[in-house]
Design an enzyme around this catalytic site. Sequence first.
Site, mmCIF file in Angstrom:
data_model
loop_
_atom_site.group_PDB
_atom_site.id
_atom_site.type_symbol
_atom_site.label_atom_id
_atom_site.label_comp_id
_atom_site.label_asym_id
_atom_site.label_seq_id
_atom_site.Cartn_x
_atom_site.Cartn_y
_atom_site.Cartn_z
ATOM 1 N N GLY A 100 -22.456 -27.325 -12.130
ATOM 2 C CA GLY A 100 -21.430 -27.072 -11.107
ATOM 3 C C GLY A 100 -22.033 -27.140 -9.710
ATOM 4 O O GLY A 100 -21.434 -27.687 -8.783
ATOM 5 N N GLN A 180 -21.137 -22.263 -3.816
ATOM 6 C CA GLN A 180 -21.046 -23.715 -4.015
ATOM 7 C C GLN A 180 -20.066 -24.320 -3.013
ATOM 8 O O GLN A 180 -20.345 -25.359 -2.413
ATOM 9 C CB GLN A 180 -20.619 -24.019 -5.447
ATOM 10 C CG GLN A 180 -21.682 -23.636 -6.463
ATOM 11 C CD GLN A 180 -21.254 -23.871 -7.897
ATOM 12 O OE1 GLN A 180 -20.115 -24.266 -8.158
ATOM 13 N NE2 GLN A 180 -22.153 -23.625 -8.823
ATOM 14 N N ASP A 331 -23.803 -14.389 -12.008
ATOM 15 C CA ASP A 331 -24.316 -15.047 -13.219
ATOM 16 C C ASP A 331 -24.899 -14.056 -14.224
ATOM 17 O O ASP A 331 -25.281 -14.440 -15.331
ATOM 18 C CB ASP A 331 -25.400 -16.070 -12.843
ATOM 19 C CG ASP A 331 -24.796 -17.273 -12.125
ATOM 20 O OD1 ASP A 331 -23.577 -17.502 -12.256
ATOM 21 O OD2 ASP A 331 -25.537 -17.981 -11.420
ATOM 22 N N LYS A 358 -16.619 -20.562 -14.961
ATOM 23 C CA LYS A 358 -18.037 -20.929 -15.032
ATOM 24 C C LYS A 358 -18.212 -21.993 -16.133
ATOM 25 O O LYS A 358 -17.257 -22.629 -16.538
ATOM 26 C CB LYS A 358 -18.882 -19.682 -15.302
ATOM 27 C CG LYS A 358 -18.849 -18.689 -14.154
ATOM 28 C CD LYS A 358 -19.494 -19.262 -12.920
ATOM 29 C CE LYS A 358 -19.406 -18.331 -11.737
ATOM 30 N NZ LYS A 358 -19.816 -18.956 -10.489
HETATM 31 C C1 S3P Z 1 -24.521 -21.185 -7.407
HETATM 32 C C2 S3P Z 1 -23.448 -20.418 -7.073
HETATM 33 C C3 S3P Z 1 -22.663 -19.647 -8.046
HETATM 34 C C4 S3P Z 1 -23.393 -19.481 -9.371
HETATM 35 C C5 S3P Z 1 -24.036 -20.749 -9.822
HETATM 36 C C6 S3P Z 1 -25.036 -21.237 -8.784
HETATM 37 C C7 S3P Z 1 -25.212 -21.945 -6.344
HETATM 38 O O1 S3P Z 1 -21.450 -20.333 -8.291
HETATM 39 O O2 S3P Z 1 -22.520 -19.006 -10.362
HETATM 40 O O3 S3P Z 1 -24.706 -20.549 -11.050
HETATM 41 O O4 S3P Z 1 -26.338 -22.436 -6.567
HETATM 42 O O5 S3P Z 1 -24.633 -22.068 -5.252
HETATM 43 P P1 S3P Z 1 -20.173 -20.107 -7.329
HETATM 44 O O6 S3P Z 1 -20.609 -20.472 -5.988
HETATM 45 O O7 S3P Z 1 -19.095 -21.009 -7.817
HETATM 46 O O8 S3P Z 1 -19.823 -18.661 -7.495
#
Ligand code: S3P
Length: 454
Positions: A100, A180, A331, A358
Amino acid sequence: MVENKQTYATSYRSHALKGTPIIPGDKSISQRSLILGLLSTGKTCIKHILDSEDVQHTLSATVKLGAEVVQQKNGDYIVQGRGVGLLKKPQEPLYLGNSGTGVRLIKGVVASHPFDTILTGDASLSKRPMNRVTQPLSLMGAEFCSVNNDKEQSSYLPLKVIGARRPIPIEYQLNVPSAQVKSALILAALNTPGTSEIIEPLATRDHTERMLKSFQVNIQEEFTAKGAKRIRIKGHQELQPCTIVVPADPSSAAFFIGAALIVPESDILLENILMNPTRIGFLKALRKMGGNITISNRRTQAGEEIADINVTYSRLKGIHLNADIAPSMIDEYPILAVVSAFAQGESYFEGLGELRVKESDRLSAIVEGLKKCGVECHTQDDNLRIMGTDGNVKGMMGQEKIVTQLDHRIAMSFLIMGLATHKPVSIDDHTVMRSSFPNFMKEIVKLGGHIESA
Ligand code: S3P
């Protein structure tokens, strides 16, 4: 005949875990180091990068966008960047696997570059919502459609990004607490004229902001009393290459911390763990539950605080956590849920809606898995209640298995559970752990844990 390869793994009640496992590099920082390396104008050196599938997919996307990446004999990676605005139009789709972070950050990068990019992923990534990123990136002038040019079909992968020919700066307040999304917008802003402003009502992990400063980018952060943050970033700045030393991933360390807390007489040491304040909600929660966790040797390394963590077996008490702590441990809820099942009394976690989007619907996967192991628990809206057993979790009967649904953290959490249950715990697919922690089972076995895999 098609070979039916078995990928089960089973964990068994184990004796004390002792020793110092090797915790791999932080996944968020590893992926960002490759992307920022691509956007810089010289050679970026990355030390201790995580060697996992998610990172490899991000690496190959950066190469298709024009980076040259070589691994040196000492293990360091050198990234020769292309520079903001000078990326190469990719000649084939960018496949981001299970990641993701990879897909959303790359989407931000290409959204403000004047070419089309096709983004694809595995079955899990193809079910995850992309609107949260495509909607604000559309405000910057990017367009999104299916690979067949259907503009109505832009919520899920595979997706075509039609990069903005004339990107527009935005002022945008995040409507989900997501690093993200925030990072995708910051990366798009780098190739956008003028100043973009991004407001996050609840602080999420801030590695993009910190790392950009290491690349000499002027990015301003203004905090309000209530924990909100306003980020200002001017486009068309040059990223100066630098050396990034990737600390050990606190989200991977969390499984070992959980294991040591629930397996009687355990005593382990975790070294060089990232202690960024936006990532350590898990440690705070466990200490409140009565966890014997000692943090020592705090130091700063390449703009991030790191430390060593000693954990010993503890009799834990249940805990009530409010929604505002969720972004700092998002996480870690699967392993926290497992640990809570061994505590005395009830635990209640609020505001877990983000877990539904997730790598799997983690809220359902947690409840389903805990129930299979004989733990009483239920969800109410986005909240989770778990009845602690004071160390007496049954485990699984017969041929039953935890269905991992391409989710590495569900796989690792339930294998940890089986180290302290009366009966063993089996998962259906250990290969999913390759996303973030390929050596997970080996490291558990090294500490004395009993895990067998098919
Ligand atoms: C991450 C942000 C989180 C996390 C993912 C890694 C990142 O997701 O759950 O494992 O590296 O920016 P979200 O930003 O969607 O919460």
